[in-house]
Design a protein around this motif. Sequence first.
Motif, PDB file in Angstrom:
ATOM      1  N   TRP A 136       0.755  -1.450   0.195  1.00 60.40           N
ATOM      2  CA  TRP A 136      -0.180   0.184   0.034  1.00 60.40           C
ATOM      3  C   TRP A 136       0.810   1.089  -0.025  1.00 60.40           C
ATOM      4  CZ3 TRP A 136      -3.175  -1.774   4.873  1.00 60.40           C
ATOM      5  CH2 TRP A 136      -3.870  -3.073   4.512  1.00 60.40           C
ATOM      6  N   ILE A 137       1.990   1.175   0.782  1.00 56.00           N
ATOM      7  CA  ILE A 137       2.872   2.542   0.885  1.00 56.00           C
ATOM      8  C   ILE A 137       3.517   2.647  -0.268  1.00 56.00           C
ATOM      9  CG2 ILE A 137       5.044   3.381   2.166  1.00 56.00           C
ATOM     10  CD1 ILE A 137       3.986   1.777   4.671  1.00 56.00           C
ATOM     11  N   LYS A 138       3.879   1.530  -1.178  1.00 60.34           N
ATOM     12  CA  LYS A 138       4.650   1.735  -2.270  1.00 60.34           C
ATOM     13  C   LYS A 138       3.803   1.943  -3.499  1.00 60.34           C
ATOM     14  CE  LYS A 138       6.972  -1.168  -5.880  1.00 60.34           C
ATOM     15  NZ  LYS A 138       7.489  -2.292  -6.246  1.00 60.34           N
ATOM     16  N   VAL A 139       2.523   1.647  -3.453  1.00 60.55           N
ATOM     17  CA  VAL A 139       1.653   1.903  -4.776  1.00 60.55           C
ATOM     18  C   VAL A 139       0.886   3.198  -4.483  1.00 60.55           C
ATOM     19  CG1 VAL A 139      -0.666   1.586  -5.579  1.00 60.55           C
ATOM     20  CG2 VAL A 139       0.897  -0.437  -5.143  1.00 60.55           C
ATOM     21  N   GLY A 140       0.825   3.776  -2.999  1.00 59.20           N
ATOM     22  CA  GLY A 140       0.165   5.070  -3.014  1.00 59.20           C
ATOM     23  C   GLY A 140       1.482   6.337  -2.567  1.00 59.20           C
ATOM     24  N   LYS A 141       2.347   5.707  -2.758  1.00 61.30           N
ATOM     25  CA  LYS A 141       3.568   6.722  -2.367  1.00 61.30           C
ATOM     26  C   LYS A 141       3.293   7.667  -1.214  1.00 61.30           C
ATOM     27  CE  LYS A 141       4.606   7.457  -7.289  1.00 61.30           C
ATOM     28  NZ  LYS A 141       3.650   6.590  -8.058  1.00 61.30           N
ATOM     29  N   VAL A 142       3.373   6.777  -0.129  1.00 59.90           N
ATOM     30  CA  VAL A 142       3.039   7.330   1.335  1.00 59.90           C
ATOM     31  C   VAL A 142       4.015   7.832   2.052  1.00 59.90           C
ATOM     32  CG1 VAL A 142       1.780   6.923   3.329  1.00 59.90           C
ATOM     33  CG2 VAL A 142       0.936   5.510   1.374  1.00 59.90           C
ATOM     34  N   GLN A 143       3.893   9.091   2.609  1.00 60.39           N
ATOM     35  CA  GLN A 143       4.739   9.655   3.232  1.00 60.39           C
ATOM     36  C   GLN A 143       4.206   9.847   4.471  1.00 60.39           C
ATOM     37  OE1 GLN A 143       7.972  13.412   3.098  1.00 60.39           O
ATOM     38  NE2 GLN A 143       5.752  13.879   2.790  1.00 60.39           N
ATOM     39  N   PHE A 144       4.887   9.417   5.942  1.00 62.95           N
ATOM     40  CA  PHE A 144       4.289   9.902   7.088  1.00 62.95           C
ATOM     41  C   PHE A 144       4.956  11.097   7.733  1.00 62.95           C
ATOM     42  CE2 PHE A 144       3.832   5.212   6.554  1.00 62.95           C
ATOM     43  CZ  PHE A 144       2.599   5.204   6.751  1.00 62.95           C
ATOM     44  N   VAL A 145       4.467  11.812   8.418  1.00 61.09           N
ATOM     45  CA  VAL A 145       4.915  13.000   8.996  1.00 61.09           C
ATOM     46  C   VAL A 145       4.282  13.453  10.188  1.00 61.09           C
ATOM     47  CG1 VAL A 145       5.385  14.189   6.864  1.00 61.09           C
ATOM     48  CG2 VAL A 145       3.412  14.848   7.939  1.00 61.09           C
TER      49      VAL A 145
END
Length: 262
Positions: free
Chosen positions: A63-72
């Motif tokens: 999910w993180i890879k496909v959605g290009k997810v960044q956490f802040v």
Amino acid sequence: MGPTPPAHLSCLLRTIAKGGLGISLACCVFLTFASYAFGDDAADLHTIDLADLPLPPDEIAEWIKVGKVQFVYGLRPESMQSGLRPSDSSATLRKGRRLAATTEYRMGYHYRSRNRWKFVDQDRNAESREVRITMRFSDVRLETEHTVWFRKRPAAETFWTDRLVLHELDHVQISIDPLLEKRFQEYLRANASITRSFKRDETVDESTIHPLVDAHVADLFSRISDLVDIRYQELDRLTDHGLTAFPEGSSLESIKEFSSNR
């Protein structure tokens, strides 16, 4: 040091055409938000480096890879603040509760089209004339990127089981649903011709046709973005912004099925 903003999806418009046949290539970016409540103030904004966390389960990693997810975490980014107005359902929280996290997604679409146009009204005495535009679409796809913001940084050792983190990842799952791209492709195939009216003395060529095609595609894409909004809002409604589990008989999949029937 603050986080590096996610790289924006490229936004371009290039057209090549001759006579009544045109080829266009375009993409655009849409921006929206989801939210969750209950938290304290923070003073600064920081990136959560995935290297500082335990390895996520394979499914979450995808999910993180496909959605290009960044956490802040920390001070809420200005872009997220501008998306939460008092009238937004996503900003409606119980009295006394503070916003604890939001998911900001950017969804971009890309397509190529081969456009043909011809006059369908040949009445020389009319003040206007109708032009039928037919489009053949290819290379149609959606791309997304996400920024997940937390007021307080979730504990690293329990990050991937944290209820707040999992709720925000439910939002990510909604906006990376591959069926959204399939539906967008179906919308384009089912709406591959439009008719527009031009003044009698108005020039009709690729420079006037291509913006009409772009506007047509953007209008169809708005149905996709509306669908995502419905799903985001329904997820927050059913789970009280992640504070409770799904009610009996409901799930993330049922949200997708429910909104797909609208």
